[in-house]
Design a protein around this motif. Sequence first.
Motif, short mmCIF file in Angstrom:
data_model
loop_
_atom_site.label_atom_id
_atom_site.label_comp_id
_atom_site.label_asym_id
_atom_site.label_seq_id
_atom_site.Cartn_x
_atom_site.Cartn_y
_atom_site.Cartn_z
N GLY A 102 0.79 -1.22 0.00
CA GLY A 102 0.00 0.00 0.00
C GLY A 102 0.82 1.27 0.00
O GLY A 102 0.31 2.36 -0.29
N ALA A 103 2.10 1.16 0.30
CA ALA A 103 2.98 2.33 0.29
C ALA A 103 3.38 2.66 -1.14
O ALA A 103 3.26 1.84 -2.05
CB ALA A 103 4.22 2.07 1.14
N SER A 104 3.88 3.87 -1.32
CA SER A 104 4.35 4.27 -2.65
C SER A 104 5.77 3.76 -2.87
O SER A 104 6.49 3.43 -1.93
CB SER A 104 4.31 5.79 -2.79
OG SER A 104 5.20 6.38 -1.85
N LEU A 105 6.14 3.73 -4.14
CA LEU A 105 7.43 3.15 -4.52
C LEU A 105 8.11 4.03 -5.55
O LEU A 105 7.46 4.55 -6.46
CB LEU A 105 7.23 1.76 -5.13
CG LEU A 105 8.46 1.09 -5.76
CD1 LEU A 105 9.46 0.70 -4.69
CD2 LEU A 105 8.04 -0.12 -6.59
N GLU A 106 9.42 4.21 -5.41
CA GLU A 106 10.21 4.82 -6.46
C GLU A 106 11.53 4.07 -6.56
O GLU A 106 12.27 3.96 -5.58
CB GLU A 106 10.48 6.30 -6.21
CG GLU A 106 11.27 6.95 -7.36
CD GLU A 106 11.30 8.46 -7.29
OE1 GLU A 106 11.16 9.01 -6.19
OE2 GLU A 106 11.46 9.10 -8.35
N PRO A 131 2.14 4.32 -7.13
CA PRO A 131 1.56 5.00 -5.97
C PRO A 131 1.21 4.07 -4.82
O PRO A 131 1.26 4.47 -3.67
CB PRO A 131 0.31 5.67 -6.54
CG PRO A 131 0.03 4.99 -7.83
CD PRO A 131 1.31 4.45 -8.34
N SER A 132 0.87 2.81 -5.12
CA SER A 132 0.46 1.89 -4.07
C SER A 132 0.91 0.48 -4.45
O SER A 132 0.39 -0.12 -5.39
CB SER A 132 -1.06 1.93 -3.89
OG SER A 132 -1.48 1.01 -2.89
N VAL A 133 1.86 -0.04 -3.68
CA VAL A 133 2.48 -1.32 -4.03
C VAL A 133 1.62 -2.49 -3.54
O VAL A 133 1.04 -2.44 -2.45
CB VAL A 133 3.88 -1.40 -3.40
CG1 VAL A 133 4.45 -2.79 -3.52
CG2 VAL A 133 4.80 -0.41 -4.08
N LEU A 162 6.29 -5.91 2.34
CA LEU A 162 5.84 -6.39 3.64
C LEU A 162 4.31 -6.35 3.72
O LEU A 162 3.70 -5.40 3.24
CB LEU A 162 6.43 -5.53 4.76
CG LEU A 162 7.95 -5.50 4.85
CD1 LEU A 162 8.37 -4.51 5.94
CD2 LEU A 162 8.49 -6.88 5.14
N PRO A 163 3.71 -7.36 4.33
CA PRO A 163 2.23 -7.38 4.43
C PRO A 163 1.73 -6.30 5.38
O PRO A 163 2.47 -5.80 6.23
CB PRO A 163 1.94 -8.78 4.97
CG PRO A 163 3.20 -9.23 5.60
CD PRO A 163 4.33 -8.56 4.90
#
Lengths: 113, 114
Positions: free
Chosen positions: A16-20, A79-81, A112-113
């Motif tokens: 749910g976190a963003s990723l770059e 935006p949301s992993v 991570l869950p």
Amino acid sequence: AQSVTQPDIHITVSEGASLELRCNYSYGATPYLFWYVQSPGQGLQLLLKYFSGDTLVQGIKGFEAEFKRSQSSFNLRKPSVHWSDAAEYFCAVADNYGQNFVFGPGTRLSVLP
Amino acid sequence: NAGVTQTPKFRVLKTGQSMTLLCAQDMNHEYMYWYRQDPGMGLRLIHYSVGEGTTAKGEVPDGYNVSRLKKQNFLLGLESAAPSQTSVYFCASRGWSTGREKLFFGSGTQLSVL
């Protein structure tokens, strides 16, 4: 000759976190740029590519990448992993003819869950 | 240490002819891959292998067969070549180097089918 660096060997993010994911290239002319993903036991799958035009490129699976000539970068974002995004990601650069691929060393993504 | 070696480097076929591309790696890697690269398409996976005696289909397997009888060799066969198979073919293996896992690519085979 072109070259590609991916500064991060391994990145861990929460679902749910963003990723770059970072990618820097070296090439004398306008490059052709690619992001690939490799899931365990699979080959490379093309996420997106940039040849010309709009510098913000949309790809599959909700990924996008932005070409920044001034920074010689082509960073991949989402935006949301999702947990299924855990894989290894490769940035690649090719010459003006779309040939002579050079791949970066890859960045492994853990979720991570 | 030669890395990944592909043979031949160039080949011209007539429609309907057959041929085999050889990929050899001397790094004891388990994973090997065959890709084709066409203008504007990037690399597309044809077949891959996760170890000796195993093969699996990739994105574009039709018209190709593969074999991995020995760990170091991964063969790509075209039984009846078609003009649509004109492309540059790349073999790759995957393994550890300098503390991280990496892909190692051959130099490519330019195939033209007339």
